[in-house]
Motif scaffolding. Sequence first.
Motif, PDB file in Angstrom:
ATOM      1  N   UNK A 230       0.849  -1.183   0.000  1.00  0.00           N
ATOM      2  CA  UNK A 230       0.000   0.000   0.000  1.00  0.00           C
ATOM      3  C   UNK A 230       0.883   1.231   0.000  1.00  0.00           C
ATOM      4  N   UNK A 231       0.636   2.142  -0.930  1.00  0.00           N
ATOM      5  CA  UNK A 231       1.342   3.427  -1.008  1.00  0.00           C
ATOM      6  C   UNK A 231       2.863   3.246  -1.009  1.00  0.00           C
ATOM      7  N   UNK A 232       3.329   2.265  -1.791  1.00  0.00           N
ATOM      8  CA  UNK A 232       4.765   2.075  -1.948  1.00  0.00           C
ATOM      9  C   UNK A 232       5.450   1.300  -0.849  1.00  0.00           C
ATOM     10  N   UNK A 233       4.678   0.733   0.085  1.00  0.00           N
ATOM     11  CA  UNK A 233       5.255  -0.016   1.201  1.00  0.00           C
ATOM     12  C   UNK A 233       4.572  -1.368   1.347  1.00  0.00           C
ATOM     13  N   UNK A 234       5.282  -2.328   1.909  1.00  0.00           N
ATOM     14  CA  UNK A 234       4.669  -3.597   2.285  1.00  0.00           C
ATOM     15  C   UNK A 234       4.096  -3.436   3.684  1.00  0.00           C
ATOM     16  N   UNK A 235       2.775  -3.604   3.811  1.00  0.00           N
ATOM     17  CA  UNK A 235       2.111  -3.374   5.096  1.00  0.00           C
ATOM     18  C   UNK A 235       1.766  -4.662   5.832  1.00  0.00           C
ATOM     19  N   UNK A 236       1.783  -5.788   5.113  1.00  0.00           N
ATOM     20  CA  UNK A 236       1.535  -7.076   5.768  1.00  0.00           C
ATOM     21  C   UNK A 236       2.204  -8.188   4.980  1.00  0.00           C
ATOM     22  N   UNK A 237       2.718  -9.172   5.701  1.00  0.00           N
ATOM     23  CA  UNK A 237       3.392 -10.306   5.071  1.00  0.00           C
ATOM     24  C   UNK A 237       3.118 -11.560   5.886  1.00  0.00           C
ATOM     25  N   UNK A 238       2.796 -12.641   5.193  1.00  0.00           N
ATOM     26  CA  UNK A 238       2.547 -13.893   5.891  1.00  0.00           C
ATOM     27  C   UNK A 238       2.238 -15.008   4.921  1.00  0.00           C
ATOM     28  N   UNK A 239       2.043 -16.203   5.432  1.00  0.00           N
ATOM     29  CA  UNK A 239       1.641 -17.307   4.564  1.00  0.00           C
ATOM     30  C   UNK A 239       0.243 -17.028   4.033  1.00  0.00           C
ATOM     31  N   UNK A 240      -0.057 -17.574   2.877  1.00  0.00           N
ATOM     32  CA  UNK A 240      -1.373 -17.342   2.283  1.00  0.00           C
ATOM     33  C   UNK A 240      -2.484 -17.806   3.219  1.00  0.00           C
ATOM     34  N   UNK A 241      -2.263 -18.933   3.861  1.00  0.00           N
ATOM     35  CA  UNK A 241      -3.294 -19.475   4.758  1.00  0.00           C
ATOM     36  C   UNK A 241      -3.568 -18.533   5.924  1.00  0.00           C
ATOM     37  N   UNK A 242      -2.492 -18.066   6.580  1.00  0.00           N
ATOM     38  CA  UNK A 242      -2.659 -17.178   7.732  1.00  0.00           C
ATOM     39  C   UNK A 242      -3.259 -15.835   7.328  1.00  0.00           C
ATOM     40  N   UNK A 243      -2.782 -15.294   6.211  1.00  0.00           N
ATOM     41  CA  UNK A 243      -3.244 -13.973   5.797  1.00  0.00           C
ATOM     42  C   UNK A 243      -4.725 -13.980   5.419  1.00  0.00           C
ATOM     43  N   UNK A 244      -5.170 -15.045   4.764  1.00  0.00           N
ATOM     44  CA  UNK A 244      -6.582 -15.117   4.394  1.00  0.00           C
ATOM     45  C   UNK A 244      -7.454 -15.451   5.609  1.00  0.00           C
ATOM     46  N   UNK A 245      -6.913 -16.243   6.527  1.00  0.00           N
ATOM     47  CA  UNK A 245      -7.706 -16.664   7.685  1.00  0.00           C
ATOM     48  C   UNK A 245      -7.786 -15.579   8.757  1.00  0.00           C
TER      49      UNK A 245
END
Length: 332
Positions: A230-245
């Motif tokens: 978002x706006x040129x920065x990474x604001x969240x990072x994680x495994x696909x499972x964790x991020x969606x859950x």
Amino acid sequence: MENLLEIRDLHVHFTTYAGVVQAVRGVNLSLARGEAVALVGESGCGKSITAQSIMRLLPSPQGKIVKGTINFAGQNLVKKSEREMEKIRGNEIGMIFQDPMTSLNPTMTTGNQIMEVLRRHSRMTRQEMTARAVEMLRLAGIHQPERRLRQYPYEFSGGMRQRVMIAMALACGPRLLIADEPTTALDVTIQAQIMELMQDLRQKLGTAVILITHDLAVVAGFARRVMVMYAGKIVESGTARELFRSPLHPYTRGLLGSVPRINDRARQPLTPIAGRPPDLLNPPPGCAFWPRCSEAMQVCARQEPAMVEAASGHSAACWLLHPQAQNRRRVG
């Protein structure tokens, strides 16, 4: 697992008549050999600029990497000359560009376009290059590749053009493939076929992949890790499972809330994210998302949050993760 790619504190600026656009503002990203990572976010958040920075394909002289390192297989690509990058592009790092309808040269046969990559990066004979081009088209799921080799892009459908683009990008067996919106302008059925093809080729060839998209449905079954920009920065990072859950950042929750769900029997209305992205000519102080965030606090408007790991491998840059967040006053 050894990292193939490591980006540290990447800043990319564009000089325009209106001023300096801070398109990428401190991106950190790592990618292991053979791993698939997705970079997601709204249009204009810096996803494609990050990819172009890796390839060193920023428009010159407007675009410039002003800070940071891009280490690929132990080499800092930021320090490479144009001649050195020409040996890496296509050979070590392949890229599938947006919009298969316009990415291919309409005046050249598909065979010649694939063989052009091989001609530049190998010492194959004409016969060997033809055989390799046929092999790549077959791997990409194109029937009768010997005949298709002699055809022009206008004779192909959108899905077949995208398959040709994939064949071109993988012709030299690169260690890293960057897929920038590979399913743009394709219908849902063809999208699924293209993503299944890319997953299959990644597993067969052991190629690491960075998938750039704004379509979260495409990400779910492809990438092991997801990074939200978002706006040129990474604001969240994680495994696909964790991020969606269990998404941590309000922006990630907003993206997921904007996606229709097939199993939504209650037919809940979609919840769009209010407002619009910030002007990167003059980014707001603090968290760039706070003007659009319903959970924003006073500290969000003043101070930029650091990336906080809330669970193993799952982190976000948000003041709501601070232990004293519940005691702080909201904005407004």
